[in-house]
Motif scaffolding. Structure first.
Motif, PDB file in Angstrom:
ATOM      1  N   SER A 101      15.891  15.955  65.107  1.00  0.00           N
ATOM      2  CA  SER A 101      16.873  16.549  66.005  1.00  0.00           C
ATOM      3  C   SER A 101      16.235  16.923  67.340  1.00  0.00           C
ATOM      4  O   SER A 101      16.794  16.651  68.413  1.00  0.00           O
ATOM      5  CB  SER A 101      17.490  17.790  65.348  1.00  0.00           C
ATOM      6  N   GLU A 106      20.393  14.398  69.402  1.00  0.00           N
ATOM      7  CA  GLU A 106      21.736  13.987  68.986  1.00  0.00           C
ATOM      8  C   GLU A 106      22.068  14.582  67.616  1.00  0.00           C
ATOM      9  O   GLU A 106      21.214  15.153  66.946  1.00  0.00           O
ATOM     10  CB  GLU A 106      21.830  12.450  68.925  1.00  0.00           C
ATOM     11  N   THR A 107      23.320  14.431  67.200  1.00  0.00           N
ATOM     12  CA  THR A 107      23.753  14.951  65.905  1.00  0.00           C
ATOM     13  C   THR A 107      23.109  14.149  64.770  1.00  0.00           C
ATOM     14  O   THR A 107      23.130  12.905  64.787  1.00  0.00           O
ATOM     15  CB  THR A 107      25.286  14.883  65.779  1.00  0.00           C
ATOM     16  N   HIS A 109      22.871  13.595  60.528  1.00  0.00           N
ATOM     17  CA  HIS A 109      23.503  13.830  59.238  1.00  0.00           C
ATOM     18  C   HIS A 109      22.580  13.360  58.105  1.00  0.00           C
ATOM     19  O   HIS A 109      21.942  12.307  58.215  1.00  0.00           O
ATOM     20  CB  HIS A 109      24.819  13.055  59.103  1.00  0.00           C
ATOM     21  N   LYS A 123      23.165  18.918  58.179  1.00  0.00           N
ATOM     22  CA  LYS A 123      23.559  18.437  59.498  1.00  0.00           C
ATOM     23  C   LYS A 123      22.809  19.227  60.567  1.00  0.00           C
ATOM     24  O   LYS A 123      22.547  20.411  60.402  1.00  0.00           O
ATOM     25  CB  LYS A 123      25.073  18.611  59.691  1.00  0.00           C
ATOM     26  N   ARG A 124      22.461  18.538  61.657  1.00  0.00           N
ATOM     27  CA  ARG A 124      21.909  19.191  62.829  1.00  0.00           C
ATOM     28  C   ARG A 124      22.783  18.822  64.019  1.00  0.00           C
ATOM     29  O   ARG A 124      23.053  17.636  64.254  1.00  0.00           O
ATOM     30  CB  ARG A 124      20.462  18.739  63.096  1.00  0.00           C
ATOM     31  N   ASN A 125      23.216  19.813  64.764  1.00  0.00           N
ATOM     32  CA  ASN A 125      24.066  19.551  65.921  1.00  0.00           C
ATOM     33  C   ASN A 125      23.260  19.048  67.104  1.00  0.00           C
ATOM     34  O   ASN A 125      22.070  19.361  67.251  1.00  0.00           O
ATOM     35  CB  ASN A 125      24.831  20.803  66.323  1.00  0.00           C
ATOM     36  N   PRO A 129      27.132  19.308  71.286  1.00  0.00           N
ATOM     37  CA  PRO A 129      27.715  19.126  69.955  1.00  0.00           C
ATOM     38  C   PRO A 129      28.861  18.124  69.915  1.00  0.00           C
ATOM     39  O   PRO A 129      29.649  18.027  70.854  1.00  0.00           O
ATOM     40  CB  PRO A 129      28.197  20.536  69.584  1.00  0.00           C
ATOM     41  N   GLU A 131      32.286  16.993  68.210  1.00  0.00           N
ATOM     42  CA  GLU A 131      33.411  17.464  67.411  1.00  0.00           C
ATOM     43  C   GLU A 131      33.821  16.331  66.462  1.00  0.00           C
ATOM     44  O   GLU A 131      34.283  15.287  66.898  1.00  0.00           O
ATOM     45  CB  GLU A 131      34.592  17.849  68.314  1.00  0.00           C
ATOM     46  N   GLU A 135      30.752  17.906  57.936  1.00  0.00           N
ATOM     47  CA  GLU A 135      30.010  19.153  57.850  1.00  0.00           C
ATOM     48  C   GLU A 135      29.318  19.145  56.497  1.00  0.00           C
ATOM     49  O   GLU A 135      29.777  18.498  55.554  1.00  0.00           O
ATOM     50  CB  GLU A 135      30.934  20.374  57.962  1.00  0.00           C
TER      51      GLU A 135
END
Length: 263
Positions: A101, A106-107, A109, A123-125, A129, A131, A135
């Motif tokens: 991360s 970036e996001t 998963h 998850k890392r935002n 972030p 939407e 989750e």
């Protein structure tokens, strides 16, 4: 499961019904009254009441006498914590997710397969972030998410065929794969290239690149993805992050090989 990732009622007798009732309460997302549960329950009033009473007496549900509502109980929370720490990759993967991360911004998963569907376990935002649906703890479709495609493609042929039978093949967007045949054609490419792409297949405006997390013998343990929004990142932009993604997937796989995942 249906297109929303909800399980249909099980046929596993009383235990199966009790677990389905527990999930029925948990999926409401808030304390819920008996009458509201009955409205969406597949069982008659007496059966539902008996199941809820049993779950409450066992501490799996909590019943608020004042409001007359049911909610997940503390015993369920304790068991969920144990399961998360011992049955998922999340605790082992945490430092690697943190590093990835920070590296890509970036996001991120982390996911595993649950009856052919995707279970997001961490998850890392992103710095900006995203939407989106996913989750940690949520279930998503296997056939049209990057992590799902990466895992399904690397299953042994017989296991993959069974998993594909469990997919809804619902068309979420114009680019969603909607048949086993279409998936198999792409799965061959995924195996050859070692990565999978989500081309806005689950959510419009969301793209990702994903890599499987495999045991030393090639068994699927999970998958890792980097996700972006098309207004900020193209799929080609994310593809440039492939070396970092695959390196992290290998690091997690190596760490998991020494833990609870015997071949």
């Amino acid at each position: 499961m249906n297109a929303m990732g909800e399980r249909k009622g099980s046929g596993d007798g009383t235990v199966g019904k009790a677990l389905d009732a527990l999930e029925l309460v948990a999926r409401q997302g808030k304390p819920v009254r008996f009458s509201d549960l009955l409205a969406v329950s597949p069982w008659p009033k007496a059966t539902l009441y008996r199941l809820l009473q049993t779950l409450t007496s066992q501490g799996m549900l909590a019943h608020d006498e004042e409001t007359g509502t049911y909610a997940p109980g503390l015993r369920l929370v304790q068991l969920a914590h144990i399961a998360w720490s011992r049955a998922t990759l999340a605790p082992i993967a945490r430092p690697f997710l943190d590093a990835l991360s920070a590296r890509v911004g970036e996001t991120i998963h982390l996911a595993q397969l649950d009856r052919g569907q995707v279970l997001y376990v961490d998850k890392r935002n992103a710095v900006h972030p995203v939407e989106m649906y996913s989750e940690a703890g949520k279930i998503g479709p296997g056939y049209c998410t990057g992590v799902g495609k990466a895992m399904l493609a690397h299953l042994p042929e017989a296991e993959r065929a069974e998993a594909l039978k469990l997919q809804s093949w619902h068309r979420y967007t114009d680019t969603t794969l909607t048949s086993p045949a279409a998936f198999e054609a792409e799965a061959q490419v995924i195996r050859e290239e070692g990565i999978a792409f989500d081309r806005e297949e689950h959510e419009t405006g969301i793209v990702c690149i994903a890599a499987p997390i495999l045991s030393p013998s090639g068994r699927v343990r999970g998958a890792l993805s980097i996700t972006g929004q098309t207004r900020r990142k193209s799929l080609e932009d994310l593809a440039e992050l492939r070396p970092a993604l695959c390196e992290t997937a290998r690091q997690i796989a190596a760490a998991a090989a020494d833990w609870q995942y015997p071949d």
